[in-house]
Design a protein around this motif. Structure first.
Motif, PDB file in Angstrom:
ATOM      1  N   VAL A 144       0.838  -1.206   0.000  1.00 26.52           N
ATOM      2  CA  VAL A 144       0.000   0.000   0.000  1.00 26.52           C
ATOM      3  C   VAL A 144       0.873   1.257   0.000  1.00 26.52           C
ATOM      4  CG1 VAL A 144      -1.622   1.362   1.380  1.00 26.52           C
ATOM      5  CG2 VAL A 144      -1.985  -1.090   1.092  1.00 26.52           C
ATOM      6  N   ILE A 145       1.942   1.239   0.807  1.00 28.46           N
ATOM      7  CA  ILE A 145       2.858   2.393   0.866  1.00 28.46           C
ATOM      8  C   ILE A 145       3.515   2.628  -0.492  1.00 28.46           C
ATOM      9  CG2 ILE A 145       5.033   3.228   1.861  1.00 28.46           C
ATOM     10  CD1 ILE A 145       4.215   1.779   4.452  1.00 28.46           C
ATOM     11  N   ILE A 146       3.994   1.548  -1.103  1.00 31.64           N
ATOM     12  CA  ILE A 146       4.675   1.670  -2.404  1.00 31.64           C
ATOM     13  C   ILE A 146       3.702   2.168  -3.467  1.00 31.64           C
ATOM     14  CG2 ILE A 146       5.806   0.366  -4.249  1.00 31.64           C
ATOM     15  CD1 ILE A 146       6.897  -1.484  -2.031  1.00 31.64           C
ATOM     16  N   TYR A 147       2.504   1.608  -3.474  1.00 30.32           N
ATOM     17  CA  TYR A 147       1.493   2.020  -4.458  1.00 30.32           C
ATOM     18  C   TYR A 147       1.150   3.500  -4.294  1.00 30.32           C
ATOM     19  CZ  TYR A 147      -2.771   1.809  -7.294  1.00 30.32           C
ATOM     20  OH  TYR A 147      -3.722   2.023  -8.255  1.00 30.32           O
ATOM     21  N   THR A 148       0.971   3.935  -3.029  1.00 29.14           N
ATOM     22  CA  THR A 148       0.608   5.328  -2.762  1.00 29.14           C
ATOM     23  C   THR A 148       1.714   6.290  -3.185  1.00 29.14           C
ATOM     24  OG1 THR A 148      -0.736   4.622  -0.867  1.00 29.14           O
ATOM     25  CG2 THR A 148      -0.125   6.951  -0.969  1.00 29.14           C
ATOM     26  N   LEU A 149       2.961   5.937  -2.860  1.00 29.20           N
ATOM     27  CA  LEU A 149       4.074   6.814  -3.204  1.00 29.20           C
ATOM     28  C   LEU A 149       4.356   6.824  -4.704  1.00 29.20           C
ATOM     29  CD1 LEU A 149       6.573   5.967  -0.300  1.00 29.20           C
ATOM     30  CD2 LEU A 149       5.139   8.004  -0.526  1.00 29.20           C
ATOM     31  N   SER A 150       4.004   5.746  -5.396  1.00 27.14           N
ATOM     32  CA  SER A 150       4.287   5.651  -6.835  1.00 27.14           C
ATOM     33  C   SER A 150       3.217   6.306  -7.695  1.00 27.14           C
ATOM     34  CB  SER A 150       4.427   4.180  -7.258  1.00 27.14           C
ATOM     35  OG  SER A 150       5.428   3.532  -6.526  1.00 27.14           O
ATOM     36  N   TYR A 151       2.030   6.465  -7.127  1.00 25.26           N
ATOM     37  CA  TYR A 151       0.891   6.926  -7.923  1.00 25.26           C
ATOM     38  C   TYR A 151       0.944   8.437  -8.153  1.00 25.26           C
ATOM     39  CZ  TYR A 151      -3.927   7.509  -9.493  1.00 25.26           C
ATOM     40  OH  TYR A 151      -5.036   7.817 -10.224  1.00 25.26           O
ATOM     41  N   ARG A 152       0.672   8.852  -9.371  1.00 21.01           N
ATOM     42  CA  ARG A 152       0.510  10.259  -9.720  1.00 21.01           C
ATOM     43  C   ARG A 152      -0.843  10.424 -10.385  1.00 21.01           C
ATOM     44  NH1 ARG A 152       4.031  10.178  -6.844  1.00 21.01           N
ATOM     45  NH2 ARG A 152       6.098  11.159  -6.899  1.00 21.01           N
TER      46      ARG A 152
END
Length: 344
Positions: A144-152
């Protein structure tokens, strides 16, 4: 699909793919036999045969059934779980470098397991069965952390941003684990150091049975979703046009990938690159259709981890090299090769 609906070229391709999977099964079986004879105390193939039939002496039965067989089975299961997890991540993200180890999912699962084993002894069945659940929670939070930080908002998630974010998150988690090791006793520190290197540490039947339900439930689910992965690879617009619910299918597949990676890591430690190598080799052998790619990747992953564990146990007997290090010797150069091709 019945053969009567296939063209001659499709039938030929199908037979070729099935032949490749049969060859992989044979290779796993051969490595399985070799691994049962690997250790300080040697067991000949005849000793193994009679012991499996219950005719071996007490020492042979203890060595084979209590030490070697559980570890061998776990190695195969872990390889399958990590390989399928990597194949899902590559299919869902359309990222050739996606892997639960590289993206930091393994690190998140490992942190949860390390926190638990640092404070509670793994001596009874209940804690052992709890490990995959804790690993799943740790892996899920990390994802979830990786997805959130990667999303634009206007760009979505690009393959390179996903990789860089995963590497950064994994580095942060690894740093946190190193800090935590300063508070450990010498015995727990030795365990954590071995775990970080990727050792098949859960080598008894309790760990086999703790991992088995996750594979029995999640692997058939993923195989059923093979067609969905094929559609997702066509692109979001095409997938929507074909009636696929993109976000819903993607979420369920990601949950399966995180579950497989977390459960595998809980009994094997930080083994990386399996989820990267196995799907890529499977794609080269049987093509991009997930009906064949997924089972082939699973067989390749099981073979790779079992072979690495066997080599690690035999090359410097009586000492052993952690399985993760043996896999990394193969995986790191392969990752750099794929990274160079991606830049091109």
């Amino acid at each position: 699909m019945s053969n009567c609906y296939l063209t001659p070229s499709q039938i030929k391709l199908r037979r070729k793919n099935i032949s490749i999977m049969v060859i992989l099964i044979v290779l796993i079986f051969i490595t399985f036999i070799i691994s049962m004879n690997t250790g300080v105390i040697k067991l000949t193939p005849l000793d193994i045969f009679w012991t499996l039939l219950g005719q071996g002496d007490a020492q042979q039965q203890v060595i084979l059934f209590e030490f070697r067989l559980p570890r061998i089975v776990i190695a195969v299961f872990v390889g399958m779980g990590l390989a399928i997890s990597g194949a899902i991540l590559q299919g869902v993200s359309k990222n050739a470098l996606a892997d639960p180890g590289i993206l930091g999912i393994n690190a998140g699962a490992g942190l949860a397991v390390m926190l638990y084993v640092s404070f509670f002894p793994i001596t009874k069945a209940a804690p052992v069965y709890l490990l995959p659940v804790l690993a799943f929670i740790g892996a899920g939070l990390t994802a979830v952390i990786i997805y959130t930080l990667s999303y634009r908002r206007h760009e979505g998630i690009t393959p390179m941003r996903l990789i860089l974010t995963g590497v950064a998150v994994a580095a942060g988690i690894s740093s946190a684990m190193i800090v935590l090791t300063l508070r450990l006793s010498p015995e727990n520190y030795q365990f954590v150091a071995t775990w970080l290197a990727g050792s098949i540490w859960g080598s008894n039947w309790l760990f086999v049975f703790s991992l088995l339900p996750w594979l029995v439930i999640l692997l058939p689910f993923v195989f059923v979703k093979a067609t969905v992965l094929n559609v997702l690879n066509l692109g979001e617009l095409t997938a929507v046009g074909l009636g696929a619910s993109i976000e819903k299918e993607r979420r369920w597949l990601l949950v399966a990938a995180v579950g497989l990676a977390g459960a595998s890591v809980s009994v094997s430690g930080g083994i990386g690159f399996v989820g990267l190598i196995a799907p890529h080799l499977a794609r080269q052998l049987v093509g991009a259709k997930h009906q064949f790619l997924l089972p082939t990747a699973a067989l390749l992953g099981g073979f790779l981890v079992l072979m690495a564990d066997t080599v690690g146990r035999s090359i410097f007997e009586p000492s052993e090299i952690p399985t993760g290090i043996v896999v990394a010797v193969i995986g790191a150069p392969y990752f750099l090769y794929l990274l160079a091709r991606l830049k091109e």
